[in-house]
Design a protein around this motif. Sequence first.
Motif, PDB file in Angstrom:
ATOM      1  N   LEU A 113      -3.810  10.510 -15.121  1.00  0.00           N
ATOM      2  CA  LEU A 113      -3.446   9.113 -15.323  1.00  0.00           C
ATOM      3  C   LEU A 113      -2.275   9.035 -16.293  1.00  0.00           C
ATOM      4  N   CYS A 114      -1.250   8.297 -15.914  1.00  0.00           N
ATOM      5  CA  CYS A 114      -0.075   8.132 -16.772  1.00  0.00           C
ATOM      6  C   CYS A 114      -0.241   6.889 -17.649  1.00  0.00           C
ATOM      7  N   SER A 116       1.734   4.568 -17.957  1.00  0.00           N
ATOM      8  CA  SER A 116       2.225   3.410 -17.216  1.00  0.00           C
ATOM      9  C   SER A 116       1.162   2.811 -16.317  1.00  0.00           C
ATOM     10  N   ASP A 118       0.189   4.468 -13.643  1.00  0.00           N
ATOM     11  CA  ASP A 118       0.365   5.198 -12.396  1.00  0.00           C
ATOM     12  C   ASP A 118      -0.391   6.523 -12.490  1.00  0.00           C
ATOM     13  N   ILE A 119      -0.377   7.318 -11.419  1.00  0.00           N
ATOM     14  CA  ILE A 119      -1.026   8.624 -11.450  1.00  0.00           C
ATOM     15  C   ILE A 119      -0.068   9.696 -10.965  1.00  0.00           C
ATOM     16  N   GLU A 120      -0.370  10.929 -11.331  1.00  0.00           N
ATOM     17  CA  GLU A 120       0.340  12.092 -10.831  1.00  0.00           C
ATOM     18  C   GLU A 120      -0.698  13.098 -10.344  1.00  0.00           C
ATOM     19  N   ARG A 153      -0.975   8.263  -2.316  1.00  0.00           N
ATOM     20  CA  ARG A 153      -1.323   6.868  -2.044  1.00  0.00           C
ATOM     21  C   ARG A 153      -2.839   6.671  -2.061  1.00  0.00           C
ATOM     22  N   LYS A 156      -4.283   6.963  -5.569  1.00  0.00           N
ATOM     23  CA  LYS A 156      -3.944   5.790  -6.381  1.00  0.00           C
ATOM     24  C   LYS A 156      -4.973   4.684  -6.174  1.00  0.00           C
ATOM     25  N   LYS A 160      -7.757   3.045  -8.975  1.00  0.00           N
ATOM     26  CA  LYS A 160      -7.879   1.619  -9.310  1.00  0.00           C
ATOM     27  C   LYS A 160      -9.330   1.269  -9.587  1.00  0.00           C
ATOM     28  N   ARG A 163     -10.177   2.540 -13.082  1.00  0.00           N
ATOM     29  CA  ARG A 163      -9.624   1.693 -14.144  1.00  0.00           C
ATOM     30  C   ARG A 163     -10.434   0.420 -14.319  1.00  0.00           C
TER      31      ARG A 163
END
Length: 271
Positions: A113-114, A116, A118-120, A153, A156, A160, A163
């Motif tokens: 988890l970044c 921002s 976002d994820i990597e 995708r 991600k 969600k 989170r």
Amino acid sequence: MAADSGGSNEPLQLEPFIHQVGGHSSMLQLDKDTICKPLIPRELNFYKSAPDSLKEFMAEFKGILEVTFSEALDGYIDLTTYLPPTYKLSPSKTARKSSFSDNEKKYKHRIKLCQSGDIEIESLTYDDVKQTFEKCNNSKSQNGTLLNPWVLRCHKEQMKKLRNSSSKILQKYIMLENRVSKFEFPCILDLKMGTRQYGDDASLAKRHSHTAKAASSTTAVLGVRINGMQVYHQDSGRFMCHNKYYGRSLNYRWISQNFGEFLTRRYSSAI
């Protein structure tokens, strides 16, 4: 994995499956020979009740497990599970330590988890440097990455849910044979078959939506459309990737051309 015939008292780490080309939910990899798909009751029933005459064409069903998604202190996502007692390890696996053991930590891929939001998906070994994927939808190419863009995708969307939860989420998966495990550069084609794309229990709104998608694609005319695809090109050393939106845009002439590309350029394997 524990060196016994089945089951484990120690938590095991899974990884994202980097060759996913379609679907809505993220797929995971338990070991080299086993991938995990989110449990859908209708799909589970299919694998349990499939006739023997079909099984040679199907991935072997290996059982069910629960996976916990939780965020570690370093920002990485831990994908942990316990092997069910019915899961039997092959002799080759029981004879050595698992690459997912706490002592070795030889993860090939982990989700992070970044800040921002976002994820990597990071590659933590050099094994996949030679595997480069390019997203090529509607003739638009993107810079190469180390995994199919559809994988990112899907994960991600999964993150969600994490989170929005307090700390972790628990999800059931079915374990299936990894049919591409023997191949270094697997070519994969995901097809959506049939002229009707909704189930008997679908809502009226979903029936209308799926009927419209079928009418505007090759589904209505041919009863098939491309839902995802990756093809390895030997000359460039790259995978070329197409997603479901690309598949919906094809007419009956272009879909035959894509089938030809897949069958003539594929390097190793198709499922």
